[in-house]
Design an enzyme around this catalytic site. Structure first.
Site, mmCIF file in Angstrom:
data_model
loop_
_atom_site.group_PDB
_atom_site.id
_atom_site.type_symbol
_atom_site.label_atom_id
_atom_site.label_comp_id
_atom_site.label_asym_id
_atom_site.label_seq_id
_atom_site.Cartn_x
_atom_site.Cartn_y
_atom_site.Cartn_z
ATOM 1 N N HIS A 40 0.901 -1.033 -0.054
ATOM 2 C CA HIS A 40 0.024 -0.155 0.068
ATOM 3 C C HIS A 40 0.855 1.196 -0.116
ATOM 4 O O HIS A 40 0.612 1.991 -0.707
ATOM 5 C CB HIS A 40 -0.873 0.120 1.267
ATOM 6 C CG HIS A 40 -1.555 1.140 1.420
ATOM 7 N ND1 HIS A 40 -2.832 1.792 0.716
ATOM 8 C CD2 HIS A 40 -1.359 2.302 2.337
ATOM 9 C CE1 HIS A 40 -3.104 3.017 1.146
ATOM 10 N NE2 HIS A 40 -2.406 3.220 2.189
ATOM 11 N N TYR A 46 -1.706 17.115 3.724
ATOM 12 C CA TYR A 46 -0.951 16.210 4.345
ATOM 13 C C TYR A 46 0.817 16.260 4.546
ATOM 14 O O TYR A 46 1.150 15.909 5.669
ATOM 15 C CB TYR A 46 -0.854 14.742 3.701
ATOM 16 C CG TYR A 46 0.112 14.409 2.522
ATOM 17 C CD1 TYR A 46 1.300 13.588 2.880
ATOM 18 C CD2 TYR A 46 -0.017 15.137 1.337
ATOM 19 C CE1 TYR A 46 2.236 13.506 1.727
ATOM 20 C CE2 TYR A 46 0.976 14.977 0.298
ATOM 21 C CZ TYR A 46 2.281 14.175 0.733
ATOM 22 O OH TYR A 46 3.116 13.849 -0.484
ATOM 23 N N THR A 77 -3.456 0.278 5.795
ATOM 24 C CA THR A 77 -3.698 -0.384 4.937
ATOM 25 C C THR A 77 -3.017 -1.556 4.360
ATOM 26 O O THR A 77 -1.782 -1.557 4.369
ATOM 27 C CB THR A 77 -4.245 0.661 3.640
ATOM 28 O OG1 THR A 77 -4.839 2.078 4.158
ATOM 29 C CG2 THR A 77 -5.001 -0.268 2.591
HETATM 30 MN MN MN Z 1 -4.932 4.561 7.570
#
Ligand code: MN
Length: 433
Positions: A140, A250, A366
């Site tokens: 991921h 972010y 994830t």
């Molecule tokens: Mn997460």
């Protein structure tokens, strides 16, 4: 200190007198997950799932049927006190419940303490003091990193330090509670100025949740060889994510409003004891990868710290449900694709002296397989929305639409043992206010 042992409670030959428990996909008598439920018209209380039923543990304790120490921790409306007890207390409770639910001689005592799960409301199993989300799914991290930074998908720290951020505990909800599409601020690269409004790139994230058992004192780290004593059990975690908000906000401090609006968990805690037969060795690191620093390295953790868990994600849209269509399988992967073990993330969390408390929740991050069939988010499956997925209804999906319902599921499997499941982690997206 030994690893959790396989014992008589895992015997595949065990049979329960509770109707429908034998052969149940998630909750045969070999599982016995802990949770908090309300029977119809009743108050929240501690219970365990057995087949399609829930056994009221507070009532069983009041009848003197449980071991004194564990029974004394089964009152109240959340599991924090039982989670904070030494693992031996939960092991003793598990052995007792296994005997009670397999020996038909106990049926008359217990039958009245069982509730049909379909008639019960499930709650958060613990008061979650703190929630931290990690990023241990290396496939991921690579897939997402390529979209944000094509030349530099994995940052240089990734293979040295388990990456995480402190998340938001107040917005965690059990399976079934609808998730409201968040409003937020975004600015796509081709926009002159940011705008505020409903997130247009709403995604799910397939994760495991780690329930902290015994805590540690502030200033007292958890050595890696003791990390397992602090892990009470696991659940599924959907870390809903607004990718358009995330891309704008972010840097430099990491996720904030893109992640804090709602997280969904499966409400049953599958205990570390129940998972004993499904422990496996952590995959060896490629020879070119750096050796972790000594505080993160333990031979026992490497030998037993991974789990043989299959993970699946299904989707239905409003149109699919209206047409009576079966859910679409979006992915099928495995928990072994974690670059760091859950023991390593617990130890890293506490390494600077940070105190973990019973009922704290850690997300793994994830979990994606190396191949597309096991990707754990839409961002990966649709390549950032560029390759929409066809649905059986004729619709397509780049990201989630209002009315979409996402279900995560997990099954632990090992040769010679009865598979056990986690129960659903499900929620439906409703429009932004
Ligand atoms: Mn997460």
């Amino acid at each position: 200190m030994s690893w959790w042992q396989v014992d008589e409670t895992h015997d595949p030959a065990l049979s329960s007198w509770v109707p429908g428990a034998d052969g149940h996909a998630d909750f045969p008598v070999q599982n016995l997950p802990l949770g908090v439920f309300s029977p119809a018209g009743g108050r929240p209380r501690i219970g365990i799932a057995i087949g399609g039923h829930v056994l009221d543990l507070a009532a069983a304790a009041a009848c003197g049927l449980l071991p004194a120490e564990a029974g004394g921790l089964c009152g109240g409306a959340r599991l924090n006190r039982l989670l904070g007890a030494p693992t031996e207390v939960r092991q003793e409770l598990r052995r007792c419940l296994s005997r009670l639910l397999t020996d038909p001689a106990h049926r008359p005592q217990l039958e009245n303490l069982l509730h049909q799960a379909a008639d019960c409301t499930l709650h958060l199993p613990a008061w979650i003091g703190d929630y931290t989300d990690f990023y241990v799914g290396i496939h991921h991290a690579g897939n997402v990193g390529r979209q944000f930074r094509p030349d530099n998908p994995l940052l240089p720290n990734y293979k040295h330090v388990p990456i995480g951020y402190h998340g938001r505990a107040s917005s965690i909800r059990p399976s079934g509670v609808p998730v409201v599409r968040p409003n937020g601020q975004r600015k796509a690269p081709d926009m002159d100025a940011p705008v505020f409004g409903p997130a247009a790139r709403l995604d799910y994230e397939l994760e495991l949740g780690v329930w902290i058992g015994e805590g540690n004192e502030l200033g007292t780290p958890i050595p890696i060889e003791e990390a397992r004593r602090h892990i009470a059990g696991l659940c599924l975690l959907n870390d809903w994510s607004a990718r358009d908000l995330q891309a704008w906000e972010y840097q430099p401090l990491g996720p904030f409003a893109a992640k804090n609006f709602h997280s969904t968990i499966s409400p049953w805690i599958v205990t570390a004891e129940a998972l004993a037969p499904f422990r496996m060795a952590q995959a060896p690191r490629p020879a070119t990868d750096p050796q972790p620093l000594p505080y993160l390295w333990d031979e026992g953790d490497q030998a037993h710290g991974a789990l043989a868990l299959e993970l699946e994600v299904h989707l239905t849209s409003e149109a699919m449900r209206a047409a009576g269509m079966a859910p679409l399988a979006l992915s099928h992967g495995e928990a072994r694709h974690m670059y760091w073990t859950i023991g390593q993330i617990v130890t890293h969390h506490a390494a600077g002296g940070c105190n973990l408390r019973p009922g704290d929740l850690l997300g793994t991050g994830t979990i994606s397989a190396p191949e597309r069939a096991g990707f754990g988010s839409l961002m990966e499956l649709t390549e950032g929305g560029r390759q929409p997925l066809p649905l059986p209804s004729g619709e397509t999906r780049s990201f989630l639409e209002d009315g979409d319902e996402v279900t995560l599921s997990a099954t632990a499997r090992a040769d010679g043992f009865v598979p056990i499941g986690f129960g659903p982690c499900r929620a439906r997206v409703v429009p932004a206010p």
